[in-house]
Write an enzyme that holds these catalytic residues in place. Structure first.
Site, PDB file in Angstrom:
ATOM      1  N   GLU A 177     -18.894  29.059  18.082  1.00 16.64           N
ATOM      2  CA  GLU A 177     -17.824  28.461  18.425  1.00 16.64           C
ATOM      3  C   GLU A 177     -18.038  26.912  17.723  1.00 16.64           C
ATOM      4  O   GLU A 177     -16.630  26.292  17.230  1.00 16.64           O
ATOM      5  CB  GLU A 177     -17.267  28.215  20.041  1.00 16.64           C
ATOM      6  CG  GLU A 177     -17.054  29.490  20.385  1.00 16.64           C
ATOM      7  CD  GLU A 177     -18.375  30.051  21.221  1.00 16.64           C
ATOM      8  OE1 GLU A 177     -18.294  30.702  22.172  1.00 16.64           O
ATOM      9  OE2 GLU A 177     -19.371  30.125  20.548  1.00 16.64           O
ATOM     10  N   CYS A 217     -19.649  25.148  24.568  1.00 14.42           N
ATOM     11  CA  CYS A 217     -18.585  25.644  23.727  1.00 14.42           C
ATOM     12  C   CYS A 217     -17.181  25.483  24.496  1.00 14.42           C
ATOM     13  O   CYS A 217     -16.289  25.019  23.726  1.00 14.42           O
ATOM     14  CB  CYS A 217     -18.682  27.036  23.236  1.00 14.42           C
ATOM     15  SG  CYS A 217     -20.143  27.179  22.419  1.00 14.42           S
TER      16      CYS A 217
END
Length: 159
Positions: A62, A93
């Site tokens: 991510e 993330c």
């Protein structure tokens, strides 16, 4: 119909690309997490975990995809983006997703120990100036099968 016979531009269609990215991670002995960022039905960034090969825990799929999308688009805000990720994001993330103003998050499987969308910490419902629309469970069974096989193979190779 395309991309593994999923309807064009559906959540399943784009998650299939995230799964392809996760498989690239397997080839590099990384935990198989894949991610794509989509704007107007176009993939603007794609990535997989690289924290083991880079010896740095910041290289989650991510985080890499957000950085790639921002660089490609020349902006920090991704208000018009949907992120597809095979595994529910961790707290690091999740924070990056919120700070990047990603509009929508679609994930496949829950991580049970490290995730933060629903299971351990509902990071996206903490007080914040940005709310992310979340959809979980897309191609969950396929992703869980891939993850389980990866960890079984990893344990067998260590013996």
């Amino acid at each position: 119909m395309s991309k593994n016979n999923y309807p064009l531009y559906s959540d399943e269609y784009f998650m299939a690309f995230a799964i392809e990215e996760a498989k690239k991670g397997i080839e590099r002995e990384e935990i198989p997490v894949g991610c794509v960022i989509v704007i107007n039905n176009e993939i603007v960034a794609r990535s997989h975990n690289m924290n083991r090969s880079k010896d740095c825990n910041l290289y989650h799929a991510e985080m890499i995809a957000i950085s790639e999308a921002c660089e490609r688009l020349g902006r920090w805000s991704l208000l018009d983006a949907t992120m597809y990720v095979t595994l529910e994001p961790c707290i690091m993330c999740s924070g990056a997703i919120i700070q990047s103003r990603i509009k929508r998050l679609v994930y496949g499987s829950n991580a049970d120990r490290f995730d933060s969308c629903e299971y351990i910490l509902d990071a996206f419902n903490l007080k914040s100036n940005h709310k992310v629309d979340i959809q979980g469970g897309v191609l969950k069974e396929k992703i869980e099968k891939m993850m389980k096989k990866f960890f079984i193979d990893l344990r067998q190779n260590k013996k």
